[in-house]
Scaffold this active site. Structure first.
Site, PDB file in Angstrom:
ATOM      1  N   HIS A  64      -3.192  -3.558  -5.780  1.00 16.01           N
ATOM      2  CA  HIS A  64      -3.508  -3.120  -4.419  1.00 16.01           C
ATOM      3  C   HIS A  64      -4.975  -3.365  -4.090  1.00 16.01           C
ATOM      4  O   HIS A  64      -5.854  -2.636  -4.543  1.00 16.01           O
ATOM      5  CB  HIS A  64      -3.145  -1.627  -4.288  1.00 16.01           C
ATOM      6  CG  HIS A  64      -3.371  -1.066  -2.917  1.00 16.01           C
ATOM      7  ND1 HIS A  64      -3.891   0.176  -2.702  1.00 16.01           N
ATOM      8  CD2 HIS A  64      -3.153  -1.608  -1.691  1.00 16.01           C
ATOM      9  CE1 HIS A  64      -3.985   0.379  -1.400  1.00 16.01           C
ATOM     10  NE2 HIS A  64      -3.543  -0.686  -0.769  1.00 16.01           N
TER      11      HIS A  64
ATOM     12  N   SER B  84       0.820  -1.208   0.000  1.00 13.14           N
ATOM     13  CA  SER B  84       0.000   0.000   0.000  1.00 13.14           C
ATOM     14  C   SER B  84       0.854   1.257   0.000  1.00 13.14           C
ATOM     15  O   SER B  84       0.334   2.337  -0.248  1.00 13.14           O
ATOM     16  CB  SER B  84      -0.981   0.007   1.182  1.00 13.14           C
ATOM     17  OG  SER B  84      -0.480  -0.705   2.266  1.00 13.14           O
TER      18      SER B  84
ATOM     19  N   ASN C 193      -5.453   6.143  -1.145  1.00 12.81           N
ATOM     20  CA  ASN C 193      -4.887   6.533   0.151  1.00 12.81           C
ATOM     21  C   ASN C 193      -4.250   7.918   0.103  1.00 12.81           C
ATOM     22  O   ASN C 193      -4.208   8.622   1.104  1.00 12.81           O
ATOM     23  CB  ASN C 193      -3.890   5.483   0.636  1.00 12.81           C
ATOM     24  CG  ASN C 193      -4.607   4.234   1.128  1.00 12.81           C
ATOM     25  OD1 ASN C 193      -5.776   4.299   1.497  1.00 12.81           O
ATOM     26  ND2 ASN C 193      -3.930   3.101   1.109  1.00 12.81           N
TER      27      ASN C 193
ATOM     28  N   GLU D 294      -6.473  -1.258  -7.107  1.00  9.27           N
ATOM     29  CA  GLU D 294      -5.655  -0.276  -7.825  1.00  9.27           C
ATOM     30  C   GLU D 294      -4.553  -1.050  -8.545  1.00  9.27           C
ATOM     31  O   GLU D 294      -3.769  -1.748  -7.908  1.00  9.27           O
ATOM     32  CB  GLU D 294      -5.023   0.719  -6.844  1.00  9.27           C
ATOM     33  CG  GLU D 294      -6.001   1.727  -6.283  1.00  9.27           C
ATOM     34  CD  GLU D 294      -5.340   2.737  -5.347  1.00  9.27           C
ATOM     35  OE1 GLU D 294      -5.541   3.943  -5.541  1.00  9.27           O
ATOM     36  OE2 GLU D 294      -4.626   2.319  -4.402  1.00  9.27           O
TER      37      GLU D 294
HETATM   38  P1  NAI Z   1      -0.102  -9.810   7.770  1.00 11.80           P
HETATM   39  O1  NAI Z   1       0.958  -9.491   8.761  1.00 11.80           O
HETATM   40  O2  NAI Z   1      -1.482 -10.106   8.233  1.00 11.80           O
HETATM   41  O3  NAI Z   1       0.376 -11.060   6.868  1.00 11.80           O
HETATM   42  C1  NAI Z   1       1.652 -11.198   6.325  1.00 11.80           C
HETATM   43  C2  NAI Z   1       1.957 -12.684   6.186  1.00 11.80           C
HETATM   44  O4  NAI Z   1       3.127 -12.838   5.368  1.00 11.80           O
HETATM   45  C3  NAI Z   1       2.248 -13.392   7.508  1.00 11.80           C
HETATM   46  O5  NAI Z   1       1.427 -14.543   7.623  1.00 11.80           O
HETATM   47  C4  NAI Z   1       3.742 -13.789   7.398  1.00 11.80           C
HETATM   48  O6  NAI Z   1       4.022 -15.037   8.018  1.00 11.80           O
HETATM   49  C5  NAI Z   1       3.908 -13.892   5.900  1.00 11.80           C
HETATM   50  N1  NAI Z   1       5.275 -13.717   5.406  1.00 11.80           N
HETATM   51  C6  NAI Z   1       6.195 -12.812   5.789  1.00 11.80           C
HETATM   52  N2  NAI Z   1       7.314 -12.942   5.042  1.00 11.80           N
HETATM   53  C7  NAI Z   1       7.095 -13.939   4.161  1.00 11.80           C
HETATM   54  C8  NAI Z   1       7.861 -14.546   3.118  1.00 11.80           C
HETATM   55  N3  NAI Z   1       9.098 -14.140   2.827  1.00 11.80           N
HETATM   56  N4  NAI Z   1       7.304 -15.555   2.414  1.00 11.80           N
HETATM   57  C9  NAI Z   1       6.044 -15.989   2.689  1.00 11.80           C
HETATM   58  N5  NAI Z   1       5.279 -15.450   3.663  1.00 11.80           N
HETATM   59  C10 NAI Z   1       5.792 -14.445   4.388  1.00 11.80           C
HETATM   60  O7  NAI Z   1      -0.106  -8.579   6.722  1.00 11.80           O
HETATM   61  P2  NAI Z   1      -1.305  -7.950   5.869  1.00 11.80           P
HETATM   62  O8  NAI Z   1      -2.021  -6.936   6.688  1.00 11.80           O
HETATM   63  O9  NAI Z   1      -2.059  -9.047   5.213  1.00 11.80           O
HETATM   64  O10 NAI Z   1      -0.481  -7.124   4.779  1.00 11.80           O
HETATM   65  C11 NAI Z   1       0.182  -7.759   3.712  1.00 11.80           C
HETATM   66  C12 NAI Z   1       0.485  -6.731   2.630  1.00 11.80           C
HETATM   67  O11 NAI Z   1      -0.740  -6.142   2.181  1.00 11.80           O
HETATM   68  C13 NAI Z   1       1.373  -5.562   3.058  1.00 11.80           C
HETATM   69  O12 NAI Z   1       2.195  -5.191   1.982  1.00 11.80           O
HETATM   70  C14 NAI Z   1       0.364  -4.477   3.375  1.00 11.80           C
HETATM   71  O13 NAI Z   1       0.896  -3.182   3.246  1.00 11.80           O
HETATM   72  C15 NAI Z   1      -0.669  -4.728   2.282  1.00 11.80           C
HETATM   73  N6  NAI Z   1      -2.010  -4.214   2.551  1.00 11.80           N
HETATM   74  C16 NAI Z   1      -2.590  -4.346   3.795  1.00 11.80           C
HETATM   75  C17 NAI Z   1      -3.879  -3.857   4.026  1.00 11.80           C
HETATM   76  C18 NAI Z   1      -4.530  -4.040   5.368  1.00 11.80           C
HETATM   77  O14 NAI Z   1      -5.589  -3.426   5.596  1.00 11.80           O
HETATM   78  N7  NAI Z   1      -3.993  -4.852   6.272  1.00 11.80           N
HETATM   79  C19 NAI Z   1      -4.638  -3.175   2.966  1.00 11.80           C
HETATM   80  C20 NAI Z   1      -3.972  -3.164   1.674  1.00 11.80           C
HETATM   81  C21 NAI Z   1      -2.695  -3.638   1.508  1.00 11.80           C
END
Ligand code: NAI
Length: 278
Positions: A136, A115, A186, A148
């Site tokens: 996104h 994001s 955003n 996006e």
């Molecule tokens: P999260 O922390 O819930 O999940 C991330 C997952 O990735 C974890 O399960 C972790 O174990 C895993 N992980 C970390 N490194 C890894 C690797 N090298 N290989 C495989 N798995 C790996 O994070 P979330 O909130 O789902 O965010 C993920 C992405 O989405 C980020 O880039 C965030 O900026 C983006 N995003 C998040 C939003 C939100 O509302 N939470 C909205 C839009 C985008």
């Protein structure tokens, strides 16, 4: 067509769910087995809910049969598109993309769900910058209709076209965006949340009245201060800081009340206190 999602957290499991429900063979990869187990439970529950609510012909089992949950990244080698949804850290994302570059066939497109990070910088870390773009999604993914699609400096039109078709097949709407800090939604939303905080800290109105004003006056389902509490004030501060650093533009100055609440450990709904008490 086979697709893959890396990272099975909040966003990743939602993206994988929608892909599988749209008929794609979907590989969901995480480094932690527990994260995959949690994702499986969440997906089964959410798919069941959608099937019931929309009276679909399919069953949870049928959809889940198309999903492969694994800690082995080799399983994504022949995917058409790999969406990464791992932690929001540039170094982690680059390391993953370089690994994918080795593992995947030359045809595979890499899409990042970032994001706030530069899609151009991610593409430049690979040997296929023409096949790296941003995809996104919004939270919660199964509910929110927008994606996006972000074009990096060297992303090809062909790559954007493939991602546009994938978005449509997932029953979502896309908008096309050139790589820039916070993209479109955003970039506009965050300064609005900031402005609500300035209005609050200047004592112009109460939190309740600011939110009520914006809800009824601009037809938003939730007021800006309550939304800030929902997103998490710590997350919001980090995003605002990156917008300010990246642009150097003082119009993105950060409200003191936001820093103060974060310093006090009041991150919003998740800690029980922010602009409101929970
Ligand atoms: P999260 O922390 O819930 O999940 C991330 C997952 O990735 C974890 O399960 C972790 O174990 C895993 N992980 C970390 N490194 C890894 C690797 N090298 N290989 C495989 N798995 C790996 O994070 P979330 O909130 O789902 O965010 C993920 C992405 O989405 C980020 O880039 C965030 O900026 C983006 N995003 C998040 C939003 C939100 O509302 N939470 C909205 C839009 C985008």
């Amino acid at each position: 067509m086979k697709v893959a999602v890396i990272g099975s957290g909040i966003m990743g499991n939602g993206i994988a769910q929608v892909m599988a429900m749209s008929g794609y063979e979907t590989v969901l990869v995480d480094v932690q087995q527990e994260a995959l187990d949690r994702a499986k439970t969440t997906m089964e529950k959410n798919i069941g809910r959608v099937v019931d609510k929309q009276g679909l012909e399919t069953t949870v089992e049928e959809v889940m049969q198309r999903v492969q949950l694994t800690t082995d990244i080799q399983h994504v080698s022949n995917a058409e598109v790999v969406v990464e949804a791992i932690v929001e850290k540039m170094e982690a994302k680059k390391a993953l993309l370089q690994q994918l570059d080795e593992v995947c066939e030359p045809k595979t497109i890499f899409a990042s769900n970032t994001s706030s990070l530069s899609v151009t910088e991610m593409g430049a870390a690979t040997k296929r910058p023409d096949k790296v773009a941003g995809m996104h999604f919004f939270n919660p993914v199964p509910v929110m209709e927008l994606v996006e699609l972000v074009k990096g400096a060297d992303t090809s039109d062909e790559t954007m076209a493939v991602l546009q078709r994938l978005t449509e097949a997932m029953n979502k709407q896309s908008i096309l965006v050139n790589d820039a800090p916070l993209f479109v939604v955003n970039r506009i939303l965050i300064p609005m949340l900031s402005e609500a905080m300035f209005v609050y800290e200047e004592g112009i109105a109460s939190a309740e009245d600011i939110d009520q004003g914006m809800k009824l006056g601009t037809n938003q389902p939730i007021g800006p201060l309550r939304l800030a509490d929902m997103i998490g004030l710590d997350t919001l501060l980090a995003v605002q800081q990156s917008l300010l650093d990246e642009t150097g533009d003082s119009k993105y100055r950060i409200p003191f009340i936001l820093k103060k609440l974060v310093r006090a450990g009041h991150y919003g709904r998740k800690t029980g206190r922010g602009f409101y008490q929970y």
